[in-house]
Design a protein around this motif. Structure first.
Motif, mmCIF file in Angstrom:
data_model
loop_
_atom_site.group_PDB
_atom_site.id
_atom_site.type_symbol
_atom_site.label_atom_id
_atom_site.label_comp_id
_atom_site.label_asym_id
_atom_site.label_seq_id
_atom_site.Cartn_x
_atom_site.Cartn_y
_atom_site.Cartn_z
ATOM 1 N N ARG A 11 -4.802 5.754 6.418
ATOM 2 C CA ARG A 11 -5.817 5.783 5.353
ATOM 3 C C ARG A 11 -5.921 7.174 4.744
ATOM 4 N NH1 ARG A 11 -10.985 4.138 8.014
ATOM 5 N NH2 ARG A 11 -10.223 5.724 9.426
ATOM 6 N N GLU A 12 -5.933 8.198 5.611
ATOM 7 C CA GLU A 12 -6.070 9.568 5.098
ATOM 8 C C GLU A 12 -4.794 10.016 4.380
ATOM 9 O OE1 GLU A 12 -7.069 8.723 8.329
ATOM 10 O OE2 GLU A 12 -9.106 8.485 7.561
ATOM 11 N N HIS A 13 -3.631 9.511 4.822
ATOM 12 C CA HIS A 13 -2.391 9.804 4.103
ATOM 13 C C HIS A 13 -2.488 9.246 2.677
ATOM 14 C CE1 HIS A 13 2.342 9.625 4.145
ATOM 15 N NE2 HIS A 13 1.867 10.383 3.191
ATOM 16 N N ALA A 14 -3.077 8.042 2.553
ATOM 17 C CA ALA A 14 -3.240 7.438 1.227
ATOM 18 C C ALA A 14 -4.243 8.237 0.378
ATOM 19 C CB ALA A 14 -3.687 5.987 1.354
ATOM 20 N N ILE A 15 -5.308 8.709 0.999
ATOM 21 C CA ILE A 15 -6.291 9.539 0.277
ATOM 22 C C ILE A 15 -5.627 10.841 -0.182
ATOM 23 C CG2 ILE A 15 -8.461 10.838 0.471
ATOM 24 C CD1 ILE A 15 -9.416 8.663 2.500
ATOM 25 N N ALA A 16 -4.828 11.429 0.712
ATOM 26 C CA ALA A 16 -4.133 12.685 0.381
ATOM 27 C C ALA A 16 -3.221 12.486 -0.819
ATOM 28 C CB ALA A 16 -3.327 13.174 1.589
ATOM 29 N N ARG A 17 -2.502 11.378 -0.818
ATOM 30 C CA ARG A 17 -1.584 11.092 -1.929
ATOM 31 C C ARG A 17 -2.352 10.929 -3.243
ATOM 32 N NH1 ARG A 17 0.120 6.588 -4.532
ATOM 33 N NH2 ARG A 17 2.195 6.700 -5.466
ATOM 34 N N LEU A 66 -5.882 2.442 -3.126
ATOM 35 C CA LEU A 66 -5.718 3.771 -3.737
ATOM 36 C C LEU A 66 -4.443 3.887 -4.571
ATOM 37 C CD1 LEU A 66 -7.227 6.049 -0.944
ATOM 38 C CD2 LEU A 66 -8.204 5.533 -3.189
ATOM 39 N N PRO A 67 -3.301 3.319 -4.124
ATOM 40 C CA PRO A 67 -2.093 3.462 -4.948
ATOM 41 C C PRO A 67 -2.180 2.777 -6.313
ATOM 42 C CG PRO A 67 -1.489 2.975 -2.690
ATOM 43 C CD PRO A 67 -2.978 2.769 -2.784
ATOM 44 N N VAL A 123 -7.944 0.137 -12.619
ATOM 45 C CA VAL A 123 -7.033 -0.295 -11.556
ATOM 46 C C VAL A 123 -5.837 -0.992 -12.205
ATOM 47 C CG1 VAL A 123 -6.781 -1.755 -9.495
ATOM 48 C CG2 VAL A 123 -8.949 -0.577 -9.943
ATOM 49 N N ALA A 124 -4.625 -0.595 -11.820
ATOM 50 C CA ALA A 124 -3.419 -1.216 -12.380
ATOM 51 C C ALA A 124 -3.392 -2.693 -11.989
ATOM 52 C CB ALA A 124 -2.174 -0.511 -11.848
ATOM 53 N N PRO A 125 -3.032 -3.582 -12.955
ATOM 54 C CA PRO A 125 -3.011 -5.020 -12.638
ATOM 55 C C PRO A 125 -1.764 -5.401 -11.841
ATOM 56 C CG PRO A 125 -2.387 -4.670 -14.916
ATOM 57 C CD PRO A 125 -2.680 -3.314 -14.349
ATOM 58 N N GLN A 126 -1.679 -4.876 -10.611
ATOM 59 C CA GLN A 126 -0.510 -5.171 -9.779
ATOM 60 C C GLN A 126 -0.933 -5.589 -8.382
ATOM 61 O OE1 GLN A 126 2.093 -1.601 -10.659
ATOM 62 N NE2 GLN A 126 3.472 -3.340 -10.937
ATOM 63 N N ALA A 127 -0.089 -6.394 -7.772
ATOM 64 C CA ALA A 127 -0.359 -6.852 -6.401
ATOM 65 C C ALA A 127 0.207 -5.839 -5.410
ATOM 66 C CB ALA A 127 0.295 -8.214 -6.174
ATOM 67 N N ALA A 177 2.741 2.613 7.977
ATOM 68 C CA ALA A 177 2.413 1.505 7.084
ATOM 69 C C ALA A 177 3.321 1.577 5.874
ATOM 70 C CB ALA A 177 0.959 1.581 6.645
ATOM 71 N N VAL A 178 3.827 0.433 5.475
ATOM 72 C CA VAL A 178 4.690 0.357 4.297
ATOM 73 C C VAL A 178 3.974 -0.497 3.255
ATOM 74 C CG1 VAL A 178 6.905 -0.487 3.439
ATOM 75 C CG2 VAL A 178 6.784 0.700 5.628
ATOM 76 N N VAL A 179 3.901 0.023 2.038
ATOM 77 C CA VAL A 179 3.176 -0.670 0.967
ATOM 78 C C VAL A 179 4.130 -0.972 -0.177
ATOM 79 C CG1 VAL A 179 1.286 -0.508 -0.713
ATOM 80 C CG2 VAL A 179 1.018 0.490 1.573
ATOM 81 N N GLY A 180 4.142 -2.219 -0.583
ATOM 82 C CA GLY A 180 4.905 -2.632 -1.762
ATOM 83 C C GLY A 180 3.954 -2.920 -2.903
ATOM 84 N N ILE A 181 4.364 -2.539 -4.113
ATOM 85 C CA ILE A 181 3.545 -2.780 -5.303
ATOM 86 C C ILE A 181 4.413 -3.541 -6.296
ATOM 87 C CG2 ILE A 181 2.216 -1.680 -7.164
ATOM 88 C CD1 ILE A 181 1.928 0.773 -5.295
#
Lengths: 199, 203
Positions: free
Chosen positions: A13-19, B69-70, B94-98, B152-156
């Motif tokens: 979570r904090e890595h995401a906040i940092a980004r 956040l992304p 917020v970007a309209p993406q999944a 954690a891996v995030v796909g957009i």
């Protein structure tokens, strides 16, 4: 003026906040661990006990922070936001009293009830574990139980899905917590996301 | 172990009305909390009679922050500064993406986790995903697991199923010594949630 931000916490979570912050400010991090993802973004990472108000506020003063962001719940419960505010550094995160909405589940249910917030399921709180066990005996299987206090996301157990009524009573009796929030009426439905609420 | 968000604010198994009802519950709670600052995160269970409160958290969710956040286009720093100054908060774009987020955890987690496994992300897919580290051990020759959640891996993408595919591709080489919930965000699992809600509403 460029803000100098202290980010408290070293998880995903904090890595995401940092980004989300790094492009727009001067970023520092303090955490109990050195997260390589955050370390690659921040000016510096200081490894310290993030539940120690003095350690975090000294760190914030040293870097002349103009803002602090607190990621995890444990520092909030330990009054880190209070300490930062008192040191004149605005903490984006509730003070210890405000964080009770998360850290004390019995308080949370009462608060929602007293303010007439819709969507609050029926609940009971117990100071006495045996009274909670009697309640389970009387109300059958559609219940979720949770010991009061922070349990790192592992506290809630749903009778039927995760354990039997007998095992729920064992779970409450075996918990090191003084109080028991719930049992709560179990809701039939779907949670907003598929989480594994694992530490 | 994972979470997903859709290109629209509501999730596939809820109606816009149900989503808005949940938002109004969060707003009512935030209003009732005098002097509160920071994040208020409402966790709900959707029932046939609308969203019910599971709990409130006083911070971003983990993993959910890695979904939201992304795709937040408003600079987060603007929100923080407005909060500090007591100004009106900016309307969030917020970007309209999944998004789909999956945590890789050490084998045996949480009861008997095996630490010390090298964490690898398929290099061909790595460019398509965001990688967020949690509790890992950074050594000179790479990044290794500890006893806790590792990475954690995030796909957009435009849809949940497309976002899920890039995440699963990126994690395809990471299975040895690591465990991933491959089913999260897969079309049949999402459909099962939609069907389950339809069934509950009919009862």
């Amino acid at each position: 003026m460029t803000e100098t931000v202290l980010l408290v916490g070293g998880g995903g979570r904090e890595h995401a906040i940092a980004r989300a912050l790094v492009e727009d400010c001067t970023l520092f991090n303090c955490a109990g661990n050195r997260n390589p993802g955050i370390a690659a973004l921040a000016e510096e990472v200081e490894v310290l006990d993030t539940t120690n108000p003095q350690a975090v506020s000294s760190c914030a003063r040293e870097i002349d922070a103009t803002l602090a962001v607190i990621g995890p719940e444990a520092p909030l419960a330990a009054g880190i936001a209070d300490a930062l505010d008192d040191a004149g550094i605005y903490a984006f995160g509730p003070r210890e009293a405000g964080a009770r909405i998360e850290t004390d589940k019995a308080y949370q249910r009462r608060f929602l009830d007293e303010h007439g917030i819709p969507g609050n399921p029926e609940f009971e709180t117990f100071d006495d574990t045996e009274r909670a066990c009697e309640y389970i005996d009387d109300h059958g299987s559609d219940l979720a139980v949770k010991p009061a206090g922070l349990t790192g996301g592992k506290g809630v157990k749903v009778i039927g899905d995760q354990l039997t009524a007998a095992a729920a009573k064992e779970y409450l009796r075996g918990s090191d917590y003084d109080r028991v929030a719930g049992p709560q009426a179990r809701l039939r439905g779907r949670r907003g996301a598929e989480y594994g609420r694992h530490g | 172990m994972g979470s997903y968000s859709d290109a629209s604010p509501a999730l596939p198994f809820m109606t816009d009305n149900e989503y808005n009802e949940a938002v109004s519950i969060v707003e009512a709670t935030a209003k009732a909390l005098e002097g509160y600052k920071g994040v208020l995160y409402g966790q709900f269970m959707l029932t046939a009679s609308g969203p019910k409160i599971v709990e409130f958290n006083a911070r971003f969710g983990d993993p959910e922050a890695m979904n939201t956040l992304p795709v937040l286009e408003t600079p987060l720093i603007d929100v923080l500064v407005a909060a500090r100054e007591g100004n009106r908060l900016p309307d969030l774009e917020v970007a309209p993406q999944a998004t789909v987020c999956k945590y890789a955890v050490p084998e045996g987690y949480p009861d008997d986790p095996a630490s010390g496994t090298a964490i690898e992300i398929d290099p061909e897919s790595a460019g398509d995903v965001l990688v967020f580290y949690a509790s890992v051990d950074g050594r000179d020759d790479g990044i290794y697991t500890t006893a806790s959640r590792a990475v954690a891996v995030v796909g957009i993408a435009d849809s949940i199923s497309e976002a899920e595919e890039v995440v699963d591709d990126a994690l395809s080489v990471a299975d040895d010594g690591l465990r991933v919930r491959h089913d999260i965000g897969k079309p049949d699992l999402v459909q099962a949630r939609i069907d389950h809600m339809a069934e509950l509403r009919d009862d």
